[in-house]
Motif scaffolding. Structure first.
Motif, short mmCIF file in Angstrom:
data_model
loop_
_atom_site.label_atom_id
_atom_site.label_comp_id
_atom_site.label_asym_id
_atom_site.label_seq_id
_atom_site.Cartn_x
_atom_site.Cartn_y
_atom_site.Cartn_z
N THR A 1 -92.19 0.20 -27.26
CA THR A 1 -92.51 1.57 -27.69
C THR A 1 -93.24 2.33 -26.60
O THR A 1 -92.93 3.49 -26.30
CB THR A 1 -93.37 1.53 -28.97
OG1 THR A 1 -92.67 0.83 -29.98
CG2 THR A 1 -93.69 2.93 -29.46
N HIS B 1 -90.86 3.24 -23.87
CA HIS B 1 -90.00 4.38 -24.24
C HIS B 1 -90.78 5.68 -24.22
O HIS B 1 -90.32 6.70 -23.69
CB HIS B 1 -89.41 4.14 -25.63
CG HIS B 1 -88.52 5.25 -26.10
ND1 HIS B 1 -88.99 6.30 -26.85
CD2 HIS B 1 -87.20 5.50 -25.89
CE1 HIS B 1 -88.00 7.13 -27.11
NE2 HIS B 1 -86.91 6.66 -26.54
N GLN C 1 -83.42 5.11 -29.11
CA GLN C 1 -84.47 5.49 -30.06
C GLN C 1 -84.28 6.94 -30.46
O GLN C 1 -84.65 7.86 -29.75
CB GLN C 1 -85.85 5.29 -29.42
CG GLN C 1 -86.16 3.87 -29.01
CD GLN C 1 -86.23 2.91 -30.19
OE1 GLN C 1 -86.54 3.31 -31.31
NE2 GLN C 1 -85.91 1.64 -29.95
N ASN D 1 -80.95 5.09 -35.55
CA ASN D 1 -81.20 4.86 -34.13
C ASN D 1 -79.90 4.55 -33.39
O ASN D 1 -78.83 4.42 -34.00
CB ASN D 1 -82.24 3.75 -33.91
CG ASN D 1 -81.79 2.41 -34.48
OD1 ASN D 1 -80.64 2.02 -34.37
ND2 ASN D 1 -82.72 1.70 -35.11
N SER E 1 -82.11 3.81 -22.40
CA SER E 1 -83.32 3.41 -23.11
C SER E 1 -84.52 3.39 -22.19
O SER E 1 -84.39 3.23 -20.98
CB SER E 1 -83.12 2.01 -23.72
OG SER E 1 -84.30 1.53 -24.29
N SER F 1 -86.85 1.15 -22.82
CA SER F 1 -87.35 -0.22 -22.96
C SER F 1 -86.83 -1.10 -21.82
O SER F 1 -85.64 -1.12 -21.53
CB SER F 1 -86.93 -0.81 -24.31
OG SER F 1 -87.28 -2.18 -24.37
N ASP G 1 -84.08 -6.26 -25.91
CA ASP G 1 -83.53 -4.96 -26.30
C ASP G 1 -82.20 -4.70 -25.58
O ASP G 1 -81.25 -4.19 -26.18
CB ASP G 1 -84.53 -3.85 -25.98
CG ASP G 1 -85.71 -3.83 -26.95
OD1 ASP G 1 -85.60 -4.50 -28.00
OD2 ASP G 1 -86.72 -3.17 -26.67
#
Length: 514
Positions: free
Chosen positions: A160, A163, A448, A453, A474, A476, A481
Motif C-alpha cells: 500500500t 502504491h 489498485q 480492482n 502497479s 507494488s 503481487d
C-alpha cells in the motif's frame, strides 16, 4: 520302566528339601505344639517347646488353628528379612503348618512391583510431558499464526505504501520530464525543473531502498536467475555513470578480465542493483581522482570490484558499514539514509556470495566480492527485442485504466507520441466494459482501482474470452503481487513510475507477440 535306587531317591529328596528349606509344625486339637521337622531356625523359630501353646510361640498362627479347610498365607514375614509361604492344613487329630521359604520370590515380586510403580510413574510423567508438548505446540502454532498475520499485514503495508508513494511520484517524474523536453524558458527556469527532477528521483530512490529493506527483513525477496548478457550489462553501467563522472571531473575507468564469459546465469536485476549502489556511492564520495569498476569470472563465480579515490572509511566505520541506516561521518552532509550497502550485502548473501570493504583513509576505498553465476550454456536469440513495431503501418488502440486522472493523462501523452490511439477508464468496472465494447489491441491496467480492482477486472476479461495483451501497471514491488497479476491473466507487469521508453518498449513487445 526304570526304577530309581532308594539311595538316589533319598538323596534327591534331601536335596529338594534343603533347596526349599521346608519346615513343618504339628499342632494338636488343643493348640499345643506336638513336634516339628526341617529348619525352623531358618524362619526365626529357635526356641520351640513341645507341649506348649503353638500360638504363643508362633504369633502368625493366632486365629488360624481349627480351621475347616486348608489356608495358604503368602509372604509371611518371619524375621531376619525373610518371607515364607505358610500352608495351614487341618487333619483329624490336629493341624499341620508347612513353611516354604519365599524370600527370593517375595523380593522378585517387590522388585517387579517397584518396576510397575516406576513404569506407572514414568507413564504418568510421559503423559504430563505429552500434554506440555501439546500445549507448547498449540502455543507455537498460535505464535506462528500471529507472526504470519503480522508478516501479511507488513506485506500489505509495504504494498500500500509503495502504491501510495509511487503513484504521485509517477506524475511528478513524468510531467517534469515532459516539461524539461518542451520548455524553452530561460536558464533559471531550467534549473528549477532540473532541481524538481533531481529531488523527485532522489525521493524515489529513498522509497525504493526503504521498501527493499523491509522486504528483505520480511524474507519476501525471491531471486529470479536467468541467462544474462554480462558484457552488455557492464556496457550499460558504463554508459549510465560516465556522464555523472564527467560532470564531477572524475575519471571513470572500467576493466573487464579476459576470462569473462558473455552470458551467465544470475538475477540480472538484482546484480545490476548491487553495482549501481556501489558505483553511485563511489561517485558520491569521490571529489577528485577516479572511480574504477572491474568485472571477472572464475569457478562459476562472477567477481566484481568498485575502487575509488575518495576520503576512505575509518576502521571503526568499516565494522558497521553494512548495517542498515549506518552513515559514516564523511556522509553526514550528503543525501541518503544509509541503506544501499546493507541492501547490497543482503542480496549478495541471497546470491550465495559475499561483499567486503578495504579502505585506508584518506586514500580511498575498494568494495569487492562475488556472486554465484554459472555459465549459460544454451542461449536462445530474442527475436522480439531485435524487431521494431511499426506503429505507422498499423495504429494500435490502447485502453488505459487508472483511477488517477494525472496518470491516465500522462500515459495518454506517452502512448499518443508513440503513435497509438488511446481510450481510458477510471475504474475496474469501466475497464471491463470499455475493453469488451471497444476490443482494444492492448490494455494498460492499474491494479489498485475503485469499484473493482485491476486483478478482478483482468479475471473478468479473461472469463469473457478477452484474449488481447494486458499489461499490469502497479506501484507494488512485492513479488507475490506481480505473480498474482500474471496468474490472473496479465501478460506483463510494470512498476510505477515507468519511463516513456520502458512503456513503449513493453507495449511494442506485447503487441508483436499477438
Amino acid at each position: 520302566m526304570i526304577t530309581i535306587p532308594l539311595s538316589i531317591a533319598k538323596y534327591i529328596r534331601s536335596m529338594w528339601m534343603a533347596e526349599m528349606i521346608i519346615t513343618y509344625l504339628y499342632i494338636d486339637k488343643q493348640g499345643d505344639l506336638v513336634e516339628w521337622k526341617g529348619y525352623p531356625q531358618h524362619y526365626g523359630l529357635t526356641n520351640l517347646i513341645a507341649g506348649q501353646s503353638a500360638v504363643e510361640q508362633v504369633d502368625f498362627l493366632d486365629g488360624m488353628l481349627n480351621i475347616p479347610h486348608t489356608q495358604i498365607l503368602q509372604f509371611v514375614s518371619v524375621g531376619r528379612g525373610r518371607s515364607a509361604n505358610v500352608h495351614i492344613v487341618p487333619s483329624e487329630k490336629g493341624t499341620y503348618v508347612l513353611m516354604f521359604d519365599a524370600t527370593a520370590e517375595h523380593d522378585q515380586q517387590q522388585k517387579m512391583q517397584q518396576q510397575v510403580n516406576d513404569l506407572s510413574l514414568l507413564s504418568y510423567r510421559q503423559s504430563q510431558l505429552l500434554q506440555e508438548l501439546e500445549m507448547a505446540r498449540q502455543s507455537l502454532a498460535e505464535e506462528k499464526y500471529q507472526l504470519e498475520q503480522a508478516s501479511e499485514l507488513k506485506s500489505r503495508f509495504i504494498a500500500t505504501l509503495s502504491h501510495e508513494l509511487r503513484t504521485p511520484l509517477t506524475s511528478i517524474v513524468g510531467y517534469t520530464k515532459l516539461l524539461d523536453e518542451v520548455q524553452q524558458a530561460d536558464v533559471r527556469e531550467a534549473n528549477y525543473l532540473s532541481s524538481v527532477k533531481s529531488n523527485a528521483n532522489h525521493l524515489l530512490s529513498l522509497i525504493d531502498n526503504v521498501l527493499e529493506q523491509a522486504k528483505l527483513e520480511a524474507g519476501q525477496i525471491i531471486l529470479q536467475p536467468s541467462s544474462c548478457d554480462i558484457k552488455q550489462l557492464f556496457a550499460d553501467l558504463k554508459s549510465l555513470f560516465f556522464p555523472t563522472a564527467r560532470e564531477k571531473g572524475l575519471i571513470f575507468e572500467t576493466d573487464i578480465h579476459p576470462n569473462l564469459p558473455t552470458r551467465v546465469i544470475l538475477d540480472e536485476l538484482r546484480f545490476r542493483q548491487i553495482l549501481i549502489n556501489l558505483i553511485s556511492n563511489a561517485l558520491k564520495f569521490t571529489q577528485q581522482g577516479s572511480v574504477q569498476m572491474t568485472l571477472g569470472w572464475q569457478s562459476n563465480r562472477l567477481e566484481f570490484a568498485v575502487k575509488d579515490t575518495g576520503p576512505g572509511i575509518s576502521p571503526q566505520s568499516q565494522q558497521r558499514i553494512f548495517k542498515a541506516f549506518h552513515r559514516d561521518n564523511t556522509a553526514q552532509a550528503l543525501p541518503g539514509v544509509g541503506l544501499g550497502l546493507a541492501i547490497s550485502q543482503q542480496i549478495i548473501t541471497l546470491m550465495e556470495g559475499e561483499l567486503k570493504v578495504e579502505s585506508l583513509p584518506p586514500f580511498g576505498s575498494t568494495f569487492s566480492g562475488f556472486v554465484k553465476a554459472p555459465l549459460a550454456l544454451h542461449t536462445i536469440p530474442n527475436t522480439v527485442e531485435n524487431t521494431t513495431f511499426q506503429a505507422s503501418e498499423t495504429t494500435a488502440k490502447i485502453l488505459v485504466a487508472d483511477d488517477s486522472i494525472d496518470i491516465r493523462t500522462l500515459m495518454e501523452i506517452y502512448l499518443e507520441e508513440g503513435g497509438y490511439t488511446v481510450i481510458s477508464a477510471s475504474n475496474g468496472a469501466e475497464a471491463v466494459e470499455f475493453a469488451l465494447k471497444n476490443q482494444p489491441d492492448l490494455v494498460l491496467m492499474d491494479m489498485q482501482m475503485p469499484v473493482i480492482n485491476g486483478y478482478e477486472a483482468v479475471q473478468q476479461l479473461r472469463t469473457e474470452n478477452f484474449t488481447q495483451p494486458i499489461i499490469a501497471l502497479s506501484g507494488s514491488t512485492l513479488v507475490q503481487d506481480k505473480n498474482y497479476a500474471l496468474e490472473v491473466g496479465c501478460n506483463h507487469y510494470l512498476i510505477k513510475p515507468v519511463s516513456p521508453e520502458d512503456l513503449l518498449n513493453n507495449v511494442e513487445k506485447n503487441l508483436l507477440k499477438k
